[in-house]
Design a protein around this motif. Sequence first.
Motif, short mmCIF file in Angstrom:
data_model
loop_
_atom_site.label_atom_id
_atom_site.label_comp_id
_atom_site.label_asym_id
_atom_site.label_seq_id
_atom_site.Cartn_x
_atom_site.Cartn_y
_atom_site.Cartn_z
N ASP A 23 37.80 25.57 49.66
CA ASP A 23 39.44 25.45 49.36
C ASP A 23 39.44 26.51 47.85
N ILE A 24 40.61 26.98 49.21
CA ILE A 24 41.34 28.65 47.90
C ILE A 24 42.68 28.49 47.58
N GLN A 25 43.07 28.39 46.42
CA GLN A 25 44.39 28.38 45.82
C GLN A 25 45.02 29.78 44.99
N LEU A 26 45.87 30.08 46.30
CA LEU A 26 46.16 31.79 45.55
C LEU A 26 47.48 31.70 45.09
N TYR A 35 42.49 39.66 48.04
CA TYR A 35 40.82 39.32 48.43
C TYR A 35 40.90 39.21 47.53
N PHE A 36 40.75 39.65 45.84
CA PHE A 36 39.72 39.06 45.34
C PHE A 36 40.18 38.33 44.77
N PRO A 41 35.93 32.55 44.91
CA PRO A 41 36.03 31.51 44.58
C PRO A 41 34.38 30.96 46.14
N ILE A 42 34.61 31.76 46.78
CA ILE A 42 33.68 32.16 47.79
C ILE A 42 32.24 32.22 47.35
N GLN A 76 38.77 42.36 53.49
CA GLN A 76 38.58 43.21 53.16
C GLN A 76 37.94 41.99 51.29
N ALA A 77 38.27 40.33 51.96
CA ALA A 77 37.90 39.77 51.32
C ALA A 77 36.29 39.15 51.09
#
Length: 262
Positions: A23-26, A35-36, A41-42, A76-77
């Motif tokens: 789960d990633i909140q941008l 990308y950062f 979170p990963i 890139q991430a």
Amino acid sequence: MPDPSPTPSRTPSTQDRAPRVVDIQLDRKSPVPLYFQISEPIAEAILNGELPVGTRLEDELSMAKRLAVSRPTARQALQRLVDRGLLTRRRGVGTLVSPTRVRRPMELTSLHSDLESAGHKVSTEVLDHDEHPADAAEATSLEVAEGTPIVRLSRLRTADGEPIAVLTNLIPADICPSREALSAGGLYDLLRAEQIIPTTAHQTIGARPATAPEARMLGEKRGAALLTATRTTYDTSGRVIEYGTHVYRASRYSFTTTLFST
């Protein structure tokens, strides 16, 4: 008519299991690059154990679509995590969480004991244990007379089931541990048990591409980066007790040291 024989069951492979999604909140208004914001979170999920070793992650195309970012941003991430040693990309399998990277302090200690102290499960395969008269080059390395009985020793060191290093040593024959002992313990620990104390050493650290045989032993591609260490070790009397030329997987291993100002 009899029923056909049931198909034998099999354990699902990594490819069979659905990829894990973090789960990633941008925050698209933040100055922090997207990308950062994706990679961190990963990385945190990997480091805290939420994503165990061998977990397969979604590919960059699925990630880009899910997070509504460009494919180069997703790539890139993931690449940033590959470069940090947290992820591995395998053709036909996907992007997997990498085994823990081994970090070793630059001290006069045995790799075997260092790995065990760090909580790794260690094993050693003795590839070569050859006693013979020293030739001119070997005699120079060990600072003995040409023709002195020595042992050329080669070992494959494994941590947590992953090959880490190929260790090659020249040792005076009168103090060299047996093949059986070296399969179970570290060289320096075995020498200390016989009151042969490694006291000082000269060591050079470098890097080079893996040869084809090294790549096969270490589970790397030919030409992959290897760390190298060449070491001459002396006991309390100033006698050379071993000359080592070792190679380590750069993707799984690093040296650490502390620096002081003067």
